[in-house]
Design a protein around this motif. Structure first.
Motif, PDB file in Angstrom:
ATOM      1  N   SER A 135      -5.253  -8.590   6.617  1.00 25.25           N
ATOM      2  CA  SER A 135      -4.072  -9.016   5.862  1.00 25.25           C
ATOM      3  C   SER A 135      -4.148  -8.483   4.435  1.00 25.25           C
ATOM      4  O   SER A 135      -5.221  -8.342   3.855  1.00 25.25           O
ATOM      5  CB  SER A 135      -3.878 -10.530   5.897  1.00 25.25           C
ATOM      6  N   VAL A 136      -2.958  -8.155   3.920  1.00 29.83           N
ATOM      7  CA  VAL A 136      -2.834  -7.506   2.615  1.00 29.83           C
ATOM      8  C   VAL A 136      -1.852  -8.351   1.804  1.00 29.83           C
ATOM      9  O   VAL A 136      -0.883  -8.863   2.364  1.00 29.83           O
ATOM     10  CB  VAL A 136      -2.286  -6.064   2.825  1.00 29.83           C
ATOM     11  N   PRO A 137      -2.063  -8.490   0.467  1.00 30.14           N
ATOM     12  CA  PRO A 137      -1.231  -9.427  -0.307  1.00 30.14           C
ATOM     13  C   PRO A 137       0.255  -9.091  -0.386  1.00 30.14           C
ATOM     14  O   PRO A 137       1.083  -9.989  -0.416  1.00 30.14           O
ATOM     15  CB  PRO A 137      -1.852  -9.381  -1.716  1.00 30.14           C
ATOM     16  N   SER A 138       0.651  -7.803  -0.436  1.00 22.04           N
ATOM     17  CA  SER A 138       2.082  -7.514  -0.630  1.00 22.04           C
ATOM     18  C   SER A 138       2.461  -6.192   0.017  1.00 22.04           C
ATOM     19  O   SER A 138       1.605  -5.318   0.227  1.00 22.04           O
ATOM     20  CB  SER A 138       2.400  -7.428  -2.128  1.00 22.04           C
ATOM     21  N   PRO A 139       3.773  -6.011   0.318  1.00 19.17           N
ATOM     22  CA  PRO A 139       4.223  -4.739   0.883  1.00 19.17           C
ATOM     23  C   PRO A 139       3.882  -3.558  -0.020  1.00 19.17           C
ATOM     24  O   PRO A 139       3.438  -2.504   0.459  1.00 19.17           O
ATOM     25  CB  PRO A 139       5.741  -4.922   0.984  1.00 19.17           C
ATOM     26  N   THR A 140       4.075  -3.730  -1.334  1.00 20.22           N
ATOM     27  CA  THR A 140       3.798  -2.608  -2.253  1.00 20.22           C
ATOM     28  C   THR A 140       2.329  -2.213  -2.164  1.00 20.22           C
ATOM     29  O   THR A 140       1.997  -1.022  -2.090  1.00 20.22           O
ATOM     30  CB  THR A 140       4.190  -3.005  -3.698  1.00 20.22           C
ATOM     31  N   GLU A 141       1.459  -3.205  -2.142  1.00 14.97           N
ATOM     32  CA  GLU A 141       0.025  -2.879  -2.026  1.00 14.97           C
ATOM     33  C   GLU A 141      -0.269  -2.204  -0.681  1.00 14.97           C
ATOM     34  O   GLU A 141      -1.036  -1.252  -0.605  1.00 14.97           O
ATOM     35  CB  GLU A 141      -0.814  -4.150  -2.199  1.00 14.97           C
ATOM     36  N   HIS A 165      -3.444   1.354   0.681  1.00 10.39           N
ATOM     37  CA  HIS A 165      -4.255   1.180   1.888  1.00 10.39           C
ATOM     38  C   HIS A 165      -4.260   2.390   2.811  1.00 10.39           C
ATOM     39  O   HIS A 165      -4.852   2.354   3.888  1.00 10.39           O
ATOM     40  CB  HIS A 165      -3.836  -0.089   2.642  1.00 10.39           C
ATOM     41  N   GLY A 166      -3.573   3.445   2.386  1.00  9.22           N
ATOM     42  CA  GLY A 166      -3.632   4.703   3.144  1.00  9.22           C
ATOM     43  C   GLY A 166      -3.172   4.570   4.579  1.00  9.22           C
ATOM     44  O   GLY A 166      -3.750   5.187   5.475  1.00  9.22           O
ATOM     45  N   VAL A 167      -2.122   3.748   4.818  1.00 15.22           N
ATOM     46  CA  VAL A 167      -1.637   3.627   6.203  1.00 15.22           C
ATOM     47  C   VAL A 167      -0.897   4.907   6.612  1.00 15.22           C
ATOM     48  O   VAL A 167      -0.388   5.650   5.778  1.00 15.22           O
ATOM     49  CB  VAL A 167      -0.706   2.393   6.396  1.00 15.22           C
ATOM     50  N   ASP A 168      -0.857   5.150   7.922  1.00 14.04           N
ATOM     51  CA  ASP A 168      -0.194   6.352   8.447  1.00 14.04           C
ATOM     52  C   ASP A 168       1.268   6.093   8.778  1.00 14.04           C
ATOM     53  O   ASP A 168       2.039   7.048   8.918  1.00 14.04           O
ATOM     54  CB  ASP A 168      -0.909   6.815   9.727  1.00 14.04           C
ATOM     55  N   MET A 179      -4.898   5.932  14.318  1.00 13.04           N
ATOM     56  CA  MET A 179      -3.779   5.720  13.400  1.00 13.04           C
ATOM     57  C   MET A 179      -3.833   4.294  12.828  1.00 13.04           C
ATOM     58  O   MET A 179      -4.087   3.338  13.551  1.00 13.04           O
ATOM     59  CB  MET A 179      -2.453   5.897  14.179  1.00 13.04           C
ATOM     60  N   ARG A 180      -3.583   4.205  11.501  1.00 10.90           N
ATOM     61  CA  ARG A 180      -3.579   2.880  10.849  1.00 10.90           C
ATOM     62  C   ARG A 180      -2.126   2.521  10.548  1.00 10.90           C
ATOM     63  O   ARG A 180      -1.419   3.289   9.897  1.00 10.90           O
ATOM     64  CB  ARG A 180      -4.417   2.916   9.587  1.00 10.90           C
ATOM     65  N   ILE A 181      -1.700   1.368  11.033  1.00 14.38           N
ATOM     66  CA  ILE A 181      -0.304   0.972  10.875  1.00 14.38           C
ATOM     67  C   ILE A 181      -0.198  -0.292  10.041  1.00 14.38           C
ATOM     68  O   ILE A 181      -0.917  -1.276  10.275  1.00 14.38           O
ATOM     69  CB  ILE A 181       0.366   0.768  12.257  1.00 14.38           C
ATOM     70  N   GLY A 182       0.707  -0.257   9.064  1.00 13.27           N
ATOM     71  CA  GLY A 182       0.988  -1.437   8.256  1.00 13.27           C
ATOM     72  C   GLY A 182       2.218  -2.138   8.800  1.00 13.27           C
ATOM     73  O   GLY A 182       3.203  -1.478   9.144  1.00 13.27           O
ATOM     74  N   LEU A 183       2.180  -3.445   8.911  1.00 12.91           N
ATOM     75  CA  LEU A 183       3.326  -4.208   9.416  1.00 12.91           C
ATOM     76  C   LEU A 183       3.753  -5.227   8.360  1.00 12.91           C
ATOM     77  O   LEU A 183       2.913  -5.980   7.856  1.00 12.91           O
ATOM     78  CB  LEU A 183       2.973  -4.896  10.732  1.00 12.91           C
ATOM     79  N   ILE A 184       5.045  -5.202   8.038  1.00 14.01           N
ATOM     80  CA  ILE A 184       5.569  -6.101   7.000  1.00 14.01           C
ATOM     81  C   ILE A 184       6.439  -7.170   7.657  1.00 14.01           C
ATOM     82  O   ILE A 184       7.440  -6.849   8.304  1.00 14.01           O
ATOM     83  CB  ILE A 184       6.393  -5.299   5.972  1.00 14.01           C
ATOM     84  N   GLY A 185       6.044  -8.429   7.516  1.00 16.01           N
ATOM     85  CA  GLY A 185       6.812  -9.535   8.097  1.00 16.01           C
ATOM     86  C   GLY A 185       6.167 -10.038   9.372  1.00 16.01           C
ATOM     87  O   GLY A 185       6.226  -9.394  10.413  1.00 16.01           O
ATOM     88  N   THR A 186       5.540 -11.207   9.272  1.00 14.89           N
ATOM     89  CA  THR A 186       4.837 -11.757  10.447  1.00 14.89           C
ATOM     90  C   THR A 186       5.517 -13.042  10.925  1.00 14.89           C
ATOM     91  O   THR A 186       4.872 -14.055  11.147  1.00 14.89           O
ATOM     92  CB  THR A 186       3.347 -12.016  10.122  1.00 14.89           C
ATOM     93  N   GLY A 187       6.851 -12.964  11.054  1.00 14.53           N
ATOM     94  CA  GLY A 187       7.608 -14.074  11.637  1.00 14.53           C
ATOM     95  C   GLY A 187       7.641 -13.934  13.152  1.00 14.53           C
ATOM     96  O   GLY A 187       6.694 -13.428  13.756  1.00 14.53           O
ATOM     97  N   ARG A 188       8.766 -14.332  13.753  1.00 16.91           N
ATOM     98  CA  ARG A 188       8.867 -14.327  15.230  1.00 16.91           C
ATOM     99  C   ARG A 188       8.635 -12.939  15.802  1.00 16.91           C
ATOM    100  O   ARG A 188       7.740 -12.718  16.611  1.00 16.91           O
ATOM    101  CB  ARG A 188      10.278 -14.769  15.646  1.00 16.91           C
ATOM    102  N   ILE A 189       9.461 -11.987  15.378  1.00 16.39           N
ATOM    103  CA  ILE A 189       9.376 -10.659  15.999  1.00 16.39           C
ATOM    104  C   ILE A 189       8.185  -9.873  15.450  1.00 16.39           C
ATOM    105  O   ILE A 189       7.540  -9.113  16.171  1.00 16.39           O
ATOM    106  CB  ILE A 189      10.704  -9.884  15.812  1.00 16.39           C
ATOM    107  N   GLY A 190       7.861 -10.112  14.166  1.00 17.82           N
ATOM    108  CA  GLY A 190       6.748  -9.393  13.557  1.00 17.82           C
ATOM    109  C   GLY A 190       5.420  -9.745  14.210  1.00 17.82           C
ATOM    110  O   GLY A 190       4.567  -8.877  14.426  1.00 17.82           O
ATOM    111  N   THR A 191       5.236 -11.008  14.558  1.00 19.15           N
ATOM    112  CA  THR A 191       3.985 -11.416  15.206  1.00 19.15           C
ATOM    113  C   THR A 191       3.885 -10.775  16.592  1.00 19.15           C
ATOM    114  O   THR A 191       2.817 -10.316  17.014  1.00 19.15           O
ATOM    115  CB  THR A 191       3.910 -12.955  15.300  1.00 19.15           C
ATOM    116  N   PHE A 192       5.031 -10.722  17.290  1.00 23.92           N
ATOM    117  CA  PHE A 192       5.038 -10.054  18.606  1.00 23.92           C
ATOM    118  C   PHE A 192       4.652  -8.585  18.437  1.00 23.92           C
ATOM    119  O   PHE A 192       3.810  -8.059  19.173  1.00 23.92           O
ATOM    120  CB  PHE A 192       6.425 -10.174  19.253  1.00 23.92           C
TER     121      PHE A 192
END
Ligand SMILES: NC(=O)c1ccc[n+]([C@@H]2O[C@H](COP(=O)([O-])OP(=O)(O)OC[C@H]3O[C@@H](n4cnc5c(N)ncnc54)[C@H](O)[C@@H]3O)[C@@H](O)[C@H]2O)c1
Length: 334
Positions: free
Chosen positions: A49-55, A60-63, A1-14
């Motif tokens: 890493s990907v430039p934007s949430p929309t992209e 990127h065909g994430v699941d 499974m390929r997962i996209g994550l938006i927001g790499t701050g405190r909780i996002g990095t965790f």
């Protein structure tokens, strides 16, 4: 499974760290409004890493998608992901108001897609044991619940106007887990707040300390308290008392509380530094559950309507505090 994550701050990095180590996750793609930050975290974790949430969502065909960006972006991103048929895990809250929350939920419902909200306390061993104690009847009829969240130090002043205030930002976790542990609904609240501490709270029209009395639909009385200025340390607890027994969640050697009884001794461990350390296993477990739910191997453990219910209680508390009166939850009927 390929997962996209938006927001790499405190909780996002965790969360990114958890996902890159999760069984069955073959690739994690990260994006953040601060592209350099996403690239840095991606490099550290061997992610992409990907430039934007929309992209991220479109090309990127994430699941599935994990949203851990700033609160104001959640509802729009949930809607965008749902419109592309993607299952979403979103950090709390969906939005800071009821209309925004309901609009996002409508989009998810129309798309027939999955939305799991990050109320991680549901995955904490202590809260799960408390729920089991209530269900098993070992406590007898529950008469009192005391929930509390105490942060050791205030967040940055700039965060306060974006937070929604202490009830929506912080106590919302207590409101959710109170409903989950007891299996009951809140019918009325009476809340108060104090801004007698640091001036940044007065400047933001917020409070540094809050307390609420909540009545559940079976008559159980609950108190929920929170503070941003608990110098003794991070302290999240729940006590449940029934006619036969009482139990506590979060009460151990790391609880920053000293008994003044001579027989109790004076040893006290080091408090948890904060939520990421205290709830690390719960944050990991909620994402494992999300991956299973996406695969269809388990039901969604915390859908968007659970977040709506917790937000309604927070809204009622905010109204009660501002208007200085008890507020019935029926004022917030949908
Ligand atoms: N469940 C919990 O216990 C818990 C704990 C902490 C935070 N949260 C929630 O998680 C969210 C993030 O909190 P945080 O403490 O990690 O914040 P943070 O400020 O550390 O990180 C937020 C990140 O989101 C990025 N961002 C903002 N808007 C964006 C957008 N439109 N698209 C992409 N990236 C964007 C920022 O650049 C930043 O890197 C908040 O909604 C917060 O309420 C939940």
């Amino acid at each position: 499974m390929r997962i996209g994550l938006i927001g790499t701050g405190r909780i996002g990095t965790f969360h990114a760290r958890t996902l890159t180590a999760a069984p069955g996750v073959t690739e994690v793609l990260l994006t953040d409004a601060d592209a350099a930050r996403a690239a840095e975290v991606a490099a550290e974790l061997g992610a992409t890493s990907v430039p934007s949430p929309t992209e991220l969502l479109l090309t990127h065909g994430v699941d599935a998608v994990v949203i851990a960006s700033a609160t104001a972006s959640h509802a729009g991103l949930i809607r965008e992901a749902a419109e592309h048929g993607l299952p979403v895990f979103c950090e709390k809250p969906i939005a800071l108001d009821l209309p925004g929350t309901m609009e996002a939920l409508r989009t998810v419902e129309e798309a027939g897609s999955l939305l799991q909200i990050g109320f991680m306390r549901r995955f904490d061993a202590g809260y799960a044991a408390a729920r089991e104690a209530v269900r098993s009847g070992s406590l007898g009829r529950l008469h009192t619940v005391r929930a509390m969240t105490s942060d050791p130090a205030p967040p940055p002043a700039a965060y306060l106007p974006l937070s929604g205030g202490l009830y929506r930002d912080c106590l919302v976790h207590d409101f959710d887990v109170l409903r989950w542990v007891t299996g009951r609904e809140v019918v009325s609240v009476y809340a108060a707040g104090s801004d007698a501490g640091p001036s940044m709270f007065r400047d933001a029209d917020d409070v540094d300390t809050a307390a609420a009395v909540l009545t559940l639909d079976d008559g159980t009385l609950c108190t929920a308290t929170a503070t941003r200025v608990n110098g003794a340390g991070y302290d999240v607890r729940m006590e449940l008392a029934g006619e036969k027994d009482q139990v506590a969640v979060g009460l151990d050697a790391r609880t920053p509380l000293t008994s003044l009884e001579p027989a109790a001794g004076s040893s006290r461990g080091t408090p948890w530094p904060g939520f990421l350390e205290r709830f690390a296993p719960a944050y990991e477990a909620e994402l494992t559950a999300f991956v299973k739910a996406v695969r269809g191997e388990a039901p969604n453990p915390c859908d968007g309507y659970e977040a709506l219910a917790a937000l309604r209680v927070a809204e009622a508390c905010e109204r009660s505090r501002r208007e200085g009166r008890p507020v019935a939850m029926s004022e917030f009927a949908s």
